[in-house]
Design an enzyme around this catalytic site. Structure first.
Site, PDB file in Angstrom:
ATOM      1  N   ALA A   1       0.854  -1.175   0.000  1.00 33.04           N
ATOM      2  CA  ALA A   1       0.000   0.000   0.000  1.00 33.04           C
ATOM      3  C   ALA A   1       0.896   1.233   0.000  1.00 33.04           C
ATOM      4  CB  ALA A   1      -0.934   0.003   1.211  1.00 33.04           C
ATOM      5  N   MET A   2       0.279   2.402  -0.202  1.00 33.13           N
ATOM      6  CA  MET A   2       1.008   3.673  -0.180  1.00 33.13           C
ATOM      7  C   MET A   2       0.195   4.703   0.580  1.00 33.13           C
ATOM      8  SD  MET A   2       3.686   5.395  -1.010  1.00 33.13           S
ATOM      9  CE  MET A   2       4.072   7.142  -0.831  1.00 33.13           C
ATOM     10  N   GLU A   3       0.888   5.437   1.445  1.00 27.37           N
ATOM     11  CA  GLU A   3       0.253   6.297   2.436  1.00 27.37           C
ATOM     12  C   GLU A   3      -0.102   7.672   1.912  1.00 27.37           C
ATOM     13  OE1 GLU A   3       4.815   6.796   3.123  1.00 27.37           O
ATOM     14  OE2 GLU A   3       3.433   5.207   2.532  1.00 27.37           O
ATOM     15  N   ASN A   4      -0.553   7.797   0.682  1.00 22.55           N
ATOM     16  CA  ASN A   4      -0.943   9.104   0.170  1.00 22.55           C
ATOM     17  C   ASN A   4      -1.969   9.746   1.104  1.00 22.55           C
ATOM     18  OD1 ASN A   4       0.401   8.328  -2.395  1.00 22.55           O
ATOM     19  ND2 ASN A   4      -1.382   7.018  -2.627  1.00 22.55           N
TER      20      ASN A   4
ATOM     21  N   HIS B   1      -1.300   0.290   9.375  1.00 22.83           N
ATOM     22  CA  HIS B   1       0.020   0.829   9.026  1.00 22.83           C
ATOM     23  C   HIS B   1      -0.130   2.124   8.232  1.00 22.83           C
ATOM     24  CE1 HIS B   1       4.298   0.076   7.461  1.00 22.83           C
ATOM     25  NE2 HIS B   1       3.839   1.014   6.657  1.00 22.83           N
ATOM     26  N   GLU B   2      -0.982   2.082   7.201  1.00 26.01           N
ATOM     27  CA  GLU B   2      -1.114   3.260   6.343  1.00 26.01           C
ATOM     28  C   GLU B   2      -1.796   4.417   7.069  1.00 26.01           C
ATOM     29  OE1 GLU B   2       0.581   3.200   3.658  1.00 26.01           O
ATOM     30  OE2 GLU B   2       0.977   1.059   3.927  1.00 26.01           O
TER      31      GLU B   2
ATOM     32  N   HIS C   1       0.611   6.344   9.050  1.00 26.82           N
ATOM     33  CA  HIS C   1       1.408   7.245   8.212  1.00 26.82           C
ATOM     34  C   HIS C   1       0.783   8.634   8.076  1.00 26.82           C
ATOM     35  CE1 HIS C   1       4.857   5.154   6.681  1.00 26.82           C
ATOM     36  NE2 HIS C   1       4.172   4.164   6.132  1.00 26.82           N
TER      37      HIS C   1
ATOM     38  N   GLU D   1       8.580   4.447   8.155  1.00 26.93           N
ATOM     39  CA  GLU D   1       8.188   3.044   8.045  1.00 26.93           C
ATOM     40  C   GLU D   1       8.263   2.274   9.363  1.00 26.93           C
ATOM     41  OE1 GLU D   1       6.586   2.279   5.651  1.00 26.93           O
ATOM     42  OE2 GLU D   1       7.161   3.797   4.189  1.00 26.93           O
TER      43      GLU D   1
END
Length: 835
Positions: free
Chosen positions: A263-266, A296-297, A300, A319
Site C-alpha cells: 500500500a502507499m500512504e498518500n 500501518h497506512e 502514516h 516506516e
C-alpha cells in the site's frame, strides 16, 4: 540509469536553502489516448537570498516538453537535460513557473500506471509517485522537504470517477477538481481515476470511502463491513493516542490493480494492491494482514504525512513507526489481538535476514547520499527491524513517556519536516532516560545480537542464569521459565512458572530456583536478537514445543530453530522433524503458515540437496495430510485451507491433486475456488501433468487479471523446451509484460524438478537481467532480481556466475542490490548443505 536521474542530498540541501515552494496547480488530461496524457503544472515559489543570478532546476520526465514559462518569459524546452530543466538567474522574491508537457503512462507500477481489466475491458489509472516518480506525472521541485499545497484538476473519460488527496467534485465542464491540500511532499500526491465501484460513508464528520475495480465489486461488498469497521476503530484509537487530530479532509482507500507495494500512504487517498479484495477463500491471518496494512497506512497520516522526513536517510521515521503502530494499534482496537505472533513468525524474519547480509545498514543510516541509494533501504531493516527496535524502546521507556514524546514531536513539526535528532529530542523531553545513547546503540548500528543462556547450579541445589551476549546493544527481555506439566500423562505439556524481566548486559546472576525444563530468552518477543538454547532446554523443545501454552512463545521458539538452521548450527532435517512432530498439534494459523513456508521454500527448496528433496517432500506431504485429516469436522477452515494449499505445493505425484481439480473440490472441502484451481494447475504444470489446452480452458473459465497471471505462471512452468524459450523471450527480450505478468511468468519459470531443461538459462540470466533492468527501470529490475533469479540452483557455479556479474559497472542499483542479496543467501545455503 542517467547520472542526472538521481538527486543527491547535497543538491537537495542547497535547493531547500534557496526555495520556498508555496503552491502547485496541476491539470491532467487523461483523454488523450492509451499511451500518453497531458500534464500542465503551475508552481508558485519564492527564491531567497541576495545573490543575483542564482540557478536551480525543476524535475520532470516527459514524452514531450511542449512549453515552459518563468514569470511569463518563455524558456527553451531543449534545455531539458535528462530529468532536469534548469532555472537560471533567479532573482530574490516570488516566481511562477508553468510547464506544459506530454507524459507517458506506465505498465510497471511507477508514475501513472494504466491498466485495462480483461474481465470487462474497463480501464483504470492511478499514480505511485514514491521517491522520484512524481517526475513521470508532473514537473516538481522533487524532494521531501519542499512541501507545498497541491490543487488538481483532472479531465477524464465520461463515466470515470477521479479520486485524489482531498475531496473531489465534478465541474460543469466535466472535469474533476480536488480541493487544495495542506502542505505535503511531492511524493505523496495521488490521483486514481476510472469507473470505480465505490462505497462511501462518514465517520466523526469525515468522508470515508473504499473503492475497487467494477469487476471486483461483489468481493469488496462482501468485506465492506469488515474493512470499514476496522478503519473506524483504528481512526478512533489513533485519536486516543495522538493529540494532533487527523490532518486531512477525507479518508479514501482505493484497491488498485498491479500495485508494486502492499500500500502507499498518500494523504487522504491510500492506495492498496487489490489482492486485498479477496475473490477466493482466505484465512483469518490473511484478514489480519489486510487489517494491519490498513492500520500501518493510517499511522502514516501522522508519521510521514503530517510530519515528514527531511531527507531519505530518515525513512525509518516513516516506516518503522507505521509498522510498529500498525501491529500494536490493531491489537488494541480490533478482534485481531495476536498481531505480534504473526509479526514474530512472518515479518521479523525479514529483518533478521536482511541484517545479516553484506547490504545491511543501520535503521537510521547516515550515508544515504542520493535517491538511488535511498530506494534500496525500503527493506526488512527499515520496516521489521525498526519496528522491533521501537517495541524494545517502549518496553524500556514505558508507553506513557513514549506517547508523550510522539505528541511533542507532532506539535513541533506539524506540516513540516523532521530528522532523527528532532525525534530523539522530543523523546528526551518526555523522560529522564538517556534516549540519545539508546538511539546510538539501536539505530546507528548494524547486525543482530545473539543471546545464549548459561545455567549454573549453586551449592544449595538451586540455579542461576547468566546471559552470554554477543553484540553491543542493551536489551530488556523477559525470560520464560517453564516446567513440565505434572498433570499431563504424556509429558508433552509445559507450564509457565514465571517470566523474569532481565536487563542485558546483566549486573549480577539471576536466581531461577530449581532447574526448569525450558529457559526461553526473549519470551514475548520484546527485543530484536537471535536466541539460543541450553542443552536441556533444546531437549525439551524437541519433545514439547507444541505443548507451550502461548502462540507467541511458540513463534519465538520456531524462530530460534529457523535461525539455527540458517547459521548451519541445526541440520535442516531436524527442523523438518520438529515440524512433522509438532505442527499437527499447532492451533495458531500464523505459526502453521510460517513454519510450512520456511520448510517448503528454504528447507526442501534450498538447504537440502536434490537427492534429499524427495524425502523432504514426502515428509511435508504427510504433515499436510495429517492437518487435513485433523480438520475434517469443519471447525477450523483456515487451518484446513493452509494445509490444502501446502499439500498442493509439495505434491510429488499428480494423481491426488488432479482428481481434486477434476472434481472441483477437496474431499470434505473446500471447494476449489479460482485461487486453488490455479494453484493445482501450476503444480500439475511443474510435474508435466497438464498442457496448454487445459491452461487455455481454465483461462476461459477465469479470464480475470488474476486468471491471466495464473495462466502465465502455468505456461512458464511447463517442462517443455519451446514453452520455456517463449517464457524467457517474454520476460527478457520483449518489454510488453506488465509488472504483475512479469512476476507471474518468473514465478513459474525456475523449478527444481526441471533442471535438465533449465541449464542453458543459468548462463543467460545474468546478461539478460542486466540489459532488462537498464531498459525498464527499478521496478522491473527488482522483480528480475527477486522473482526471476534461479533460486533453485544452489551450487558453486551459480555463485561464480553471479559474482562475476556483480563485478560489472553497468548494473543499476536496484538490480545490484537484489543480486547481492540473492548471492549472499545462495552462499548461506551452500554452507548449510556443507554443514
Amino acid at each position: 540509469m542517467s547520472p542526472m536521474s538521481v538527486l543527491t542530498r547535497d543538491e537537495a540541501q542547497a535547493r531547500a536553502k534557496l526555495l520556498d515552494v508555496h503552491r502547485y496547480q496541476i491539470a491532467l488530461d487523461l483523454t488523450r489516448g492509451d499511451e500518453t496524457f497531458d500534464s500542465r503544472t503551475v508552481i508558485r515559489f519564492t527564491a531567497r537570498g541576495k545573490k543575483k543570478g542564482t540557478d536551480t532546476f525543476v524535475e520532470l520526465k516527459p514524452a514531450e516538453l511542449r512549453s515552459v514559462t518563468l514569470d511569463g518569459n518563455h524558456l527553451d524546452p531543449d534545455t531539458l537535460t535528462g530529468n532536469r530543466l534548469p532555472l537560471k538567474n533567479l532573482t530574490e522574491g516570488e516566481h511562477e513557473l508553468v510547464v506544459d508537457a506530454v507524459m507517458r503512462y506506465s505498465r510497471t507500477g511507477e508514475g501513472m500506471h494504466r491498466f485495462t481489466d480483461p474481465t470487462d475491458d474497463e480501464t483504470y489509472v492511478y499514480t505511485q509517485l514514491f521517491m522520484d516518480d512524481v517526475q513521470r506525472v508532473f514537473a516538481a521541485f522533487d524532494q521531501p522537504d519542499l512541501k507545498a499545497a497541491f490543487e488538481l484538476t483532472v479531465t477524464a473519460p465520461e463515466g470515470w470517477t477521479v479520486l485524489a488527496n482531498s475531496v473531489t467534485e465534478q465541474q460543469d465542464d466535466g472535469s474533476w477538481h480536488a480541493a487544495p491540500t495542506p502542505p505535503i511532499s511531492t511524493y505523496l500526491v495521488a490521483v486514481a481515476a476510472g469507473p470505480w465501484h465505490s462505497l462511501r460513508t462518514e465517520h466523526r464528520g469525515l468522508p470515508f470511502g473504499i473503492h475497487c475495480r467494477r469487476s471486483l465489486a461483489p468481493y469488496l461488498d462482501a468485506d465492506a463491513d469488515e474493512i470499514l469497521d476496522v478503519t473506524r476503530a483504528l481512526y478512533d484509537r489513533y485519536h486516543e493516542k495522538f493529540e494532533e487530530p487527523y490532518p486531512f479532509d477525507s479518508y479514501d482507500q482505493a484497491f488498485v490493480p498491479e500495485f508494486n507495494a502492499g500500500a502507499m500512504e498518500n494523504p487522504g487517498l491510500v492506495t492498496f494492491r487489490d489482492d486485498f479484495v479477496y475473490r477466493s477463500a482466505v484465512t483469518d491471518t490473511e484478514r489480519q494482514t489486510r487489517a494491519m496494512v490498513i492500520a500501518h497506512e493510517m499511522a502514516h497520516m501522522w508519521f510521514g504525512d503530517l510530519v515528514t522526513l527531511r531527507w531519505w536517510d530518515d525513512i525509518w521515521l516513516n516506516e518503522s513507526f507505521a509498522e510498529y503502530m500498525g501491529y500494536q494499534t490493531l491489537s488494541e482496537a480490533s478482534r485481531f489481538t495476536d498481531t505480534w505472533t504473526d509479526f514474530g513468525i512472518a515479518r521479523k524474519a525479514w529483518g533478521y535476514d536482511a541484517d545479516q547480509r553484506p547490504s545491511t545498514h543501520p535503521v537510521a543510516p547516515e550515508n544515504v547520499d542520493d535517491t538511488a541509494a535511498a530506494l534500496l533501504n525500503f527493506d526488512g531493516i527499515s520496516y521489521a527491524k525498526g519496528a522491533s527496535a521501537l517495541r524494545q524502546l517502549v518496553t524500556w521507556l514505558g508507553e506513557k513517556d513514549f506517547l508523550e514524546g510522539i505528541n511533542t514531536h507532532f506539535a513541533r513539526h506539524r506540516f513540516g519536516n523532521a530528522t532523527l535528532a528532532d525525534f530523539i529530542d522530543s523523546l528526551a523531553d518526555a523522560t529522564e532516560r538517556d534516549v540519545h545513547a539508546w538511539a546510538d546503540a539501536w539505530l546507528r548500528t548494524t547486525g543482530v545480537d545473539t543471546l545464549t543462556p548459561k545455567v549454573t547450579r549453586g551449592t544449595d541445589g538451586t540455579y542461576t542464569l547468566t546471559v552470554d551476549h554477543t553484540g553491543s546493544r542493551p536489551h530488556r527481555i523477559a525470560v520464560g521459565v517453564y516446567d513440565q506439566d505434572l498433570t499431563d500423562d504424556q509429558g508433552s505439556h509445559l507450564t509457565l512458572r514465571e517470566r523474569v524481566e532481565l536487563d542485558v548486559p546483566q549486573t549480577a546472576e539471576q536466581p531461577i530456583g530449581k532447574r526448569p525444563a525450558l529457559l526461553l530468552l526473549n519470551d514475548g518477543d520484546l527485543t530484536y536478537a537471535k536466541v539460543r538454547f541450553d542443552a536441556d532446554s533444546f531437549t525439551t523443545v524437541t519433545n514439547s514445543l507444541s505443548g507451550l501454552p502461548d502462540p507467541l512463545t511458540r513463534a519465538v521458539v520456531w524462530n530460534v530453530l529457523r535461525d539455527a538452521v540458517r547459521d548451519a548450527e541445526l541440520p535442516p532435517t531436524a527442523y523438518l522433524d520438529a515440524a512433522r512432530t509438532h505442527l499437527p498439534r499447532e492451533t495458531d494459523l500464523a505459526v502453521v503458515e510460517g513454519v510450512l513456508t520456511f520448510a517448503t521454500a528454504q528447507i526442501a527448496g534450498r538447504y537440502l540437496t536434490p537427492e534429499q528433496r524427495p524425502a523432504a517432500l514426502t515428509t511435508l506431504t504427510a504433515l499436510c495430510r495429517d492437518l487435513i485429516r485433523r480438520t475434517e469436522d469443519g471447525d477450523n477452515p483456515g487451518l484446513r485451507l493452509i494445509a490444502v494449499r501446502h499439500y498442493i505445493d509439495v505434491a510429488a505425484h499428480p494423481d491426488t491433486i488432479a482428481t481434486w481439480l477434476a472434481d472441483g473440490t477437496v474431499p470434505g472441502g473446500p471447494e476449489l475456488d479460482p485461487e486453488l484451481r490455479w494453484r493445482v494447475l501450476a503444480r500439475l504444470a511443474v510435474l508435466g501433468a497438464t498442457d496448454e489446452t487445459t491452461i487455455a480452458a481454465e483461462l476461459d473459465r477465469d479470464p480475470s487479471a488474476a486468471g491471466q497471471e495464473g495462466a502465465a505462471r502455468c505456461r512458464a512452468a511447463l517442462p517443455d523446451p519451446q514453452t520455456k524459450a517463449k517464457a524467457w523471450e517474454e520476460m527478457f527480450a520483449s518489454d510488453h509484460l506488465s509488472n504483475y505478468l512479469f512476476i507471474a511468468t518468473a514465478q513459474g519459470f525456475w523449478q527444481p524438478e526441471q533442471t535438465e531443461i533449465l541449464g542453458e538459462y543459468l548462463e543467460r540470466y545474468w546478461a539478460d537481467a542486466v540489459a532488462l533492468a537498464a531498459r525498464r527501470g527499478p521496478a522491473i529490475a527488482d522483480a528480475a532480481g527477486r522473482w526471476a533469479f534461479p533460486v533453485y540452483a544452489v551450487d558453486p557455479e551459480t555463485l561464480r556466475l553471479g559474482e562475476r556479474c556483480l563485478g560489472q559497472e553497468d548494473l543499476i542499483p536496484a538490480l545490484r542490490r537484489k543480486l547481492a542479496d540473492q548471492l549472499d543467501d545462495l552462499g548461506r545455503a551452500l554452507k548449510v548443505r556443507e554443514g
